[in-house]
Write a protein that holds these residues in place. Sequence first.
Motif, PDB file in Angstrom:
ATOM      1  N   LYS A   1       1.517  12.776   0.820  1.00 25.38           N
ATOM      2  CA  LYS A   1       1.570  12.608   2.272  1.00 25.38           C
ATOM      3  C   LYS A   1       1.787  11.154   2.648  1.00 25.38           C
ATOM      4  O   LYS A   1       2.504  10.842   3.603  1.00 25.38           O
ATOM      5  CB  LYS A   1       0.274  13.128   2.893  1.00 25.38           C
ATOM      6  CG  LYS A   1       0.266  13.098   4.413  1.00 25.38           C
ATOM      7  CD  LYS A   1      -1.009  13.711   4.967  1.00 25.38           C
ATOM      8  CE  LYS A   1      -0.999  13.696   6.495  1.00 25.38           C
ATOM      9  NZ  LYS A   1      -2.253  14.297   7.054  1.00 25.38           N
ATOM     10  N   GLN A   2       1.200  10.239   1.879  1.00 27.65           N
ATOM     11  CA  GLN A   2       1.385   8.816   2.148  1.00 27.65           C
ATOM     12  C   GLN A   2       2.843   8.401   1.945  1.00 27.65           C
ATOM     13  O   GLN A   2       3.409   7.676   2.757  1.00 27.65           O
ATOM     14  CB  GLN A   2       0.488   7.981   1.230  1.00 27.65           C
ATOM     15  CG  GLN A   2      -0.997   8.037   1.592  1.00 27.65           C
ATOM     16  CD  GLN A   2      -1.817   7.224   0.618  1.00 27.65           C
ATOM     17  OE1 GLN A   2      -1.605   7.284  -0.593  1.00 27.65           O
ATOM     18  NE2 GLN A   2      -2.762   6.469   1.129  1.00 27.65           N
ATOM     19  N   TYR A   3       3.437   8.856   0.851  1.00 29.13           N
ATOM     20  CA  TYR A   3       4.811   8.487   0.541  1.00 29.13           C
ATOM     21  C   TYR A   3       5.820   9.288   1.357  1.00 29.13           C
ATOM     22  O   TYR A   3       6.951   8.845   1.554  1.00 29.13           O
ATOM     23  CB  TYR A   3       5.113   8.725  -0.940  1.00 29.13           C
ATOM     24  CG  TYR A   3       4.442   7.778  -1.880  1.00 29.13           C
ATOM     25  CD1 TYR A   3       4.422   6.414  -1.642  1.00 29.13           C
ATOM     26  CD2 TYR A   3       3.831   8.255  -3.033  1.00 29.13           C
ATOM     27  CE1 TYR A   3       3.806   5.557  -2.516  1.00 29.13           C
ATOM     28  CE2 TYR A   3       3.216   7.395  -3.916  1.00 29.13           C
ATOM     29  CZ  TYR A   3       3.200   6.042  -3.654  1.00 29.13           C
ATOM     30  OH  TYR A   3       2.595   5.194  -4.524  1.00 29.13           O
ATOM     31  N   ASN A   4       5.424  10.479   1.765  1.00 27.67           N
ATOM     32  CA  ASN A   4       6.368  11.425   2.340  1.00 27.67           C
ATOM     33  C   ASN A   4       5.788  12.043   3.618  1.00 27.67           C
ATOM     34  O   ASN A   4       5.513  13.244   3.680  1.00 27.67           O
ATOM     35  CB  ASN A   4       6.656  12.522   1.296  1.00 27.67           C
ATOM     36  CG  ASN A   4       7.729  13.485   1.717  1.00 27.67           C
ATOM     37  OD1 ASN A   4       8.504  13.217   2.626  1.00 27.67           O
ATOM     38  ND2 ASN A   4       7.776  14.638   1.066  1.00 27.67           N
ATOM     39  N   PRO A   5       5.601  11.227   4.653  1.00 28.05           N
ATOM     40  CA  PRO A   5       4.951  11.719   5.883  1.00 28.05           C
ATOM     41  C   PRO A   5       5.722  12.843   6.569  1.00 28.05           C
ATOM     42  O   PRO A   5       5.131  13.629   7.303  1.00 28.05           O
ATOM     43  CB  PRO A   5       4.874  10.471   6.770  1.00 28.05           C
ATOM     44  CG  PRO A   5       5.935   9.551   6.242  1.00 28.05           C
ATOM     45  CD  PRO A   5       5.982   9.804   4.768  1.00 28.05           C
ATOM     46  N   ASN A   6       7.024  12.930   6.320  1.00 33.73           N
ATOM     47  CA  ASN A   6       7.825  14.000   6.924  1.00 33.73           C
ATOM     48  C   ASN A   6       7.843  15.270   6.077  1.00 33.73           C
ATOM     49  O   ASN A   6       8.498  16.247   6.448  1.00 33.73           O
ATOM     50  CB  ASN A   6       9.260  13.523   7.150  1.00 33.73           C
ATOM     51  CG  ASN A   6       9.341  12.388   8.153  1.00 33.73           C
ATOM     52  OD1 ASN A   6       8.580  12.360   9.128  1.00 33.73           O
ATOM     53  ND2 ASN A   6      10.249  11.442   7.918  1.00 33.73           N
ATOM     54  N   ASN A   7       7.138  15.215   4.958  1.00 37.45           N
ATOM     55  CA  ASN A   7       7.016  16.372   4.061  1.00 37.45           C
ATOM     56  C   ASN A   7       8.382  16.925   3.646  1.00 37.45           C
ATOM     57  O   ASN A   7       8.629  18.133   3.665  1.00 37.45           O
ATOM     58  CB  ASN A   7       6.182  17.484   4.711  1.00 37.45           C
ATOM     59  CG  ASN A   7       5.672  18.477   3.678  1.00 37.45           C
ATOM     60  OD1 ASN A   7       5.464  18.131   2.514  1.00 37.45           O
ATOM     61  ND2 ASN A   7       5.487  19.714   4.091  1.00 37.45           N
ATOM     62  N   ASN A   8       9.273  16.020   3.249  1.00 39.07           N
ATOM     63  CA  ASN A   8      10.553  16.443   2.699  1.00 39.07           C
ATOM     64  C   ASN A   8      10.338  17.110   1.345  1.00 39.07           C
ATOM     65  O   ASN A   8       9.267  17.010   0.749  1.00 39.07           O
ATOM     66  CB  ASN A   8      11.488  15.240   2.549  1.00 39.07           C
ATOM     67  CG  ASN A   8      11.832  14.610   3.888  1.00 39.07           C
ATOM     68  OD1 ASN A   8      12.004  15.321   4.874  1.00 39.07           O
ATOM     69  ND2 ASN A   8      11.921  13.285   3.928  1.00 39.07           N
TER      70      ASN A   8
ATOM     71  N   ALA B   1       8.357   1.302  -0.521  1.00 36.02           N
ATOM     72  CA  ALA B   1       7.002   1.449  -0.003  1.00 36.02           C
ATOM     73  C   ALA B   1       5.990   0.691  -0.845  1.00 36.02           C
ATOM     74  O   ALA B   1       5.069   0.062  -0.325  1.00 36.02           O
ATOM     75  CB  ALA B   1       6.621   2.929   0.054  1.00 36.02           C
ATOM     76  N   VAL B   2       6.179   0.725  -2.158  1.00 36.89           N
ATOM     77  CA  VAL B   2       5.184   0.141  -3.057  1.00 36.89           C
ATOM     78  C   VAL B   2       5.491  -1.314  -3.404  1.00 36.89           C
ATOM     79  O   VAL B   2       4.591  -2.149  -3.461  1.00 36.89           O
ATOM     80  CB  VAL B   2       5.091   0.980  -4.350  1.00 36.89           C
ATOM     81  CG1 VAL B   2       4.082   0.367  -5.316  1.00 36.89           C
ATOM     82  CG2 VAL B   2       4.688   2.412  -4.014  1.00 36.89           C
ATOM     83  N   TYR B   3       6.756  -1.623  -3.621  1.00 37.35           N
ATOM     84  CA  TYR B   3       7.124  -2.946  -4.106  1.00 37.35           C
ATOM     85  C   TYR B   3       7.946  -3.760  -3.119  1.00 37.35           C
ATOM     86  O   TYR B   3       8.479  -4.812  -3.479  1.00 37.35           O
ATOM     87  CB  TYR B   3       7.918  -2.802  -5.413  1.00 37.35           C
ATOM     88  CG  TYR B   3       7.120  -2.202  -6.535  1.00 37.35           C
ATOM     89  CD1 TYR B   3       6.181  -2.956  -7.235  1.00 37.35           C
ATOM     90  CD2 TYR B   3       7.287  -0.864  -6.894  1.00 37.35           C
ATOM     91  CE1 TYR B   3       5.443  -2.407  -8.252  1.00 37.35           C
ATOM     92  CE2 TYR B   3       6.549  -0.303  -7.922  1.00 37.35           C
ATOM     93  CZ  TYR B   3       5.623  -1.074  -8.602  1.00 37.35           C
ATOM     94  OH  TYR B   3       4.879  -0.529  -9.612  1.00 37.35           O
ATOM     95  N   GLY B   4       8.040  -3.320  -1.883  1.00 37.53           N
ATOM     96  CA  GLY B   4       8.816  -4.065  -0.900  1.00 37.53           C
ATOM     97  C   GLY B   4       8.341  -5.488  -0.726  1.00 37.53           C
ATOM     98  O   GLY B   4       9.139  -6.399  -0.444  1.00 37.53           O
ATOM     99  N   PHE B   5       7.037  -5.702  -0.891  1.00 44.15           N
ATOM    100  CA  PHE B   5       6.483  -7.051  -0.719  1.00 44.15           C
ATOM    101  C   PHE B   5       7.062  -8.041  -1.718  1.00 44.15           C
ATOM    102  O   PHE B   5       7.044  -9.260  -1.501  1.00 44.15           O
ATOM    103  CB  PHE B   5       4.962  -7.024  -0.850  1.00 44.15           C
ATOM    104  CG  PHE B   5       4.470  -6.684  -2.222  1.00 44.15           C
ATOM    105  CD1 PHE B   5       4.295  -7.682  -3.182  1.00 44.15           C
ATOM    106  CD2 PHE B   5       4.164  -5.383  -2.572  1.00 44.15           C
ATOM    107  CE1 PHE B   5       3.835  -7.373  -4.451  1.00 44.15           C
ATOM    108  CE2 PHE B   5       3.703  -5.071  -3.829  1.00 44.15           C
ATOM    109  CZ  PHE B   5       3.539  -6.063  -4.782  1.00 44.15           C
ATOM    110  N   MET B   6       7.630  -7.553  -2.840  1.00 45.32           N
ATOM    111  CA  MET B   6       8.164  -8.457  -3.853  1.00 45.32           C
ATOM    112  C   MET B   6       9.373  -9.226  -3.349  1.00 45.32           C
ATOM    113  O   MET B   6       9.703 -10.286  -3.906  1.00 45.32           O
ATOM    114  CB  MET B   6       8.534  -7.665  -5.114  1.00 45.32           C
ATOM    115  CG  MET B   6       7.330  -7.181  -5.911  1.00 45.32           C
ATOM    116  SD  MET B   6       7.782  -6.218  -7.384  1.00 45.32           S
ATOM    117  CE  MET B   6       8.748  -7.407  -8.315  1.00 45.32           C
ATOM    118  N   ASP B   7      10.022  -8.728  -2.302  1.00 46.49           N
ATOM    119  CA  ASP B   7      11.178  -9.437  -1.748  1.00 46.49           C
ATOM    120  C   ASP B   7      10.795 -10.812  -1.228  1.00 46.49           C
ATOM    121  O   ASP B   7      11.644 -11.707  -1.119  1.00 46.49           O
ATOM    122  CB  ASP B   7      11.812  -8.619  -0.620  1.00 46.49           C
ATOM    123  CG  ASP B   7      12.437  -7.328  -1.115  1.00 46.49           C
ATOM    124  OD1 ASP B   7      12.734  -7.244  -2.327  1.00 46.49           O
ATOM    125  OD2 ASP B   7      12.620  -6.404  -0.299  1.00 46.49           O
TER     126      ASP B   7
END
Length: 330
Positions: free
Chosen positions: A123-130, A141-147
Motif C-alpha cells: 500500500k505504501q509503494y502502490n497507493p492506487n493498488n495497481n 520512492a526508496v532511493y530518490g534522495f540519492m540524487d
Amino acid sequence: MTRTQVKMLILVVAVATAVLSGATASSIPEEVLLDPLEHDSLHARHFEGGEHNTQFDHEAFLGPDESKKFDNLTPEESRRRLGVIVDRIDEDKDGFVTLSELKNWIAYTQRRYIEEDVARVWKQYNPNNNDSISWDSYKNAVYGFMDELSTDEKESEENGISYKSLLKRDHHRWAIADQDLDNNLTKEEFTAFLHPEDHPAMKDVVLRETMSDLDKDNDGKISVDEYIGDMYRAAGTEEEEPEWVANERDAFSKHRDLDNDGYLNEEEVKQWIAPHDFDHSESEAKHLLFEADADHDDKLTKEEILEKYDVFVGSQATDFGEALARHDEF
C-alpha cells in the motif's frame, strides 16, 4: 513457512520503510543503516547470548507484529486471552492441543505476519493498488534522495554498507523476483522480494546476500572471526568475550565447518541458514509442547498451557479478537 523465523530482514527494507515514512537520507536512524543483518541459526536466536529467549517463542506463537503489542496486560489478563486462543487451536474440540494442532497454529501466525507485512508495504509503494509496481517507481520512492548526494556520499561505506550497494542489492533481488521479466512486480512477486527466505526461487539470493554481508575480506569464504563479528563486537580491546561467544566459536568448528578447513564455504553457509527439510513450525511446536507438557502425555490441556502462559505470550497485550476473527482456516 520455512525459516522465516530466522528473520533475515534485509536492511534495504528498513531503509525503504524509513524513506516512505518521510525520513530523509540524513534522518534515517544510524542503527537502521549500519547494523549488520542477522544470520544466526534458529537455535542461536532461540538461545541468544546463551539464555533462553522467550520473545522468540512469543513471536512464533503469535507472529512478530502481534507479539509486539503485548505490553501492558497483567498475568491474569494474559491467561484469560490465551485461554481464548487455546480454544481455537484445539481444532477437534477434544480438550487437548496436539503437536499437529500447535504446528498448524504456528504456521498460520507466520503466514498471517507475512501477508500483513506485504499488504502494508504494498500500500505504501502502490497507493492506487495497481496490479504491479515498476522498478522505476520503487527506486524513485526508496532511493530518490540519492540524487541530492555526492558521489562520495553514495559510495561511502561503514561496516561494508553504502547507499550504492543497497541499491545494487535491491535491483538484483528485484530481477530475481521478477518471474515474468517485465521489470514490474505483481503482489506475489513483491512478496518474494520482501520475504525471499520463504520462496524456493529466492534461496540463492538469500545465500548470496548472507555471504556478502559476512565475508568482509571478500575471499569467498567465512572465517570464524567474520562469523563471530556478525553477532558480537567487543566494546574495547581489553573486553573479555562472554561465554556464549566462546560457545559459538566452538559451534563454528564442530557443527558449521563441516570440512574442518577453518572456514565456511557457500555450501556450509547454506546448511547453516537453511538446513534441508527443516520445518520451523514443527520444531517450535515440539519445543512449546516440551515446555508445557507437565504430565508428559504428548498433548496439552488448556490448564497446562495457562500454567506456562509466559512461555507462550508473557504478560503483554495483543488484539486476540482480531487475530482469531481472521483465523478461519481450521
